[in-house]
Write an enzyme that holds these catalytic residues in place. Sequence first.
Site, mmCIF file in Angstrom:
data_model
loop_
_atom_site.group_PDB
_atom_site.id
_atom_site.type_symbol
_atom_site.label_atom_id
_atom_site.label_comp_id
_atom_site.label_asym_id
_atom_site.label_seq_id
_atom_site.Cartn_x
_atom_site.Cartn_y
_atom_site.Cartn_z
ATOM 1 N N ASP A 164 0.840 -1.216 0.000
ATOM 2 C CA ASP A 164 0.000 0.000 0.000
ATOM 3 C C ASP A 164 0.866 1.253 0.000
ATOM 4 O O ASP A 164 1.359 1.685 1.034
ATOM 5 C CB ASP A 164 -0.905 0.002 1.244
ATOM 6 C CG ASP A 164 -2.151 -0.835 1.026
ATOM 7 O OD1 ASP A 164 -2.507 -1.623 1.922
ATOM 8 O OD2 ASP A 164 -2.768 -0.693 -0.052
ATOM 9 N N ASP A 177 -10.760 -4.358 -1.612
ATOM 10 C CA ASP A 177 -9.713 -3.926 -0.686
ATOM 11 C C ASP A 177 -10.273 -3.011 0.398
ATOM 12 O O ASP A 177 -10.740 -1.913 0.109
ATOM 13 C CB ASP A 177 -8.637 -3.166 -1.511
ATOM 14 C CG ASP A 177 -7.460 -2.737 -0.695
ATOM 15 O OD1 ASP A 177 -6.604 -2.010 -1.248
ATOM 16 O OD2 ASP A 177 -7.369 -3.122 0.479
HETATM 17 C C1 DX5 Z 1 -6.338 1.201 2.486
HETATM 18 C C2 DX5 Z 1 -5.497 0.113 1.815
HETATM 19 C C3 DX5 Z 1 -5.975 -1.274 2.164
HETATM 20 C C4 DX5 Z 1 -5.925 -1.542 3.679
HETATM 21 C C5 DX5 Z 1 -6.552 -2.884 3.971
HETATM 22 O O1 DX5 Z 1 -6.078 2.424 1.856
HETATM 23 O O2 DX5 Z 1 -5.546 0.237 0.404
HETATM 24 O O3 DX5 Z 1 -5.178 -2.228 1.466
HETATM 25 O O4 DX5 Z 1 -4.582 -1.540 4.109
HETATM 26 O O5 DX5 Z 1 -6.510 -3.040 5.348
HETATM 27 P P1 DX5 Z 1 -7.717 -3.741 6.131
HETATM 28 O O6 DX5 Z 1 -7.774 -5.155 5.569
HETATM 29 O O7 DX5 Z 1 -7.263 -3.683 7.555
HETATM 30 O O8 DX5 Z 1 -8.949 -2.978 5.845
HETATM 31 ZN ZN ZN Z 2 -4.620 -1.377 -0.727
#
Ligand code: DX5
Ligand code: ZN
Length: 219
Positions: free
Chosen positions: A34, A179
């Site tokens: 990310d 996501d």
């Molecule tokens: C948010 C990111 C995601 C996030 C997912 O901007 O793109 O990939 O890290 O994390 P969880 O699974 O904790 O929602």
């Molecule tokens: Zn992400």
Amino acid sequence: MIEVSTSILTVEKGKEAETFFALEKSKTDYFHIDVMDGKFVEKDTYQNMLEYSSYIKRISNLPMDVHLMVTDIKKAIEDFSAVEPNIITFHLEACKNKEEVIEMINFIKEQGSRVGIAIKPETKIEEVYEYLPYIHMCLIMTVEPGKGGQTLITDMLSKISALKTHIEKDNIEIDIEVDGGINLKTAERVKEAGANILVAGTAILAASDYKVIIDELKK
Ligand code: DX5
Ligand code: ZN
């Protein structure tokens, strides 16, 4: 076939080695990187994700799924191509016009990666349709991009099924990745709607045995 892409956003500094080795052993299908620049979204994870992804490159052969939440897409593609990611995804909302979208798609392909386009919750799914023939994956954000540990926005389910219907009607081969807020409960609903790659950070990293969760999410 469902695949899981583990987000390494919240992997603590100092614990990255043991975490990445454990994720490698748990056979996550992808490491989800990310990348945030502090402009497109508030947080800046740029350097951290550069370090983490180079480390993963050294210790693992598992593919990397780079999610660019940046305004300067071209520079990020150049920087992260160094770790030879399997796929690089950029945000439609970070492009000024159609020409720039096409330019980014081609530039990613020139670096040897597959191409994904991500859309934020408020962006209509129809806006990505014209690019589908040229890309490999559409990433539907199920939370507002910018941080982990948020709750899935259930309105996104109809967006996932609309995309699924569209690609089936037009016979387009493309992965649908979701996501944000993906866990054992919400995974059922996004899979039902048509997603085939699930990104999860908190749900996996909070577990004592990553493999148990990853296998469960893939069921
Ligand atoms: C948010 C990111 C995601 C996030 C997912 O901007 O793109 O990939 O890290 O994390 P969880 O699974 O904790 O929602
Ligand atoms: Zn992400």
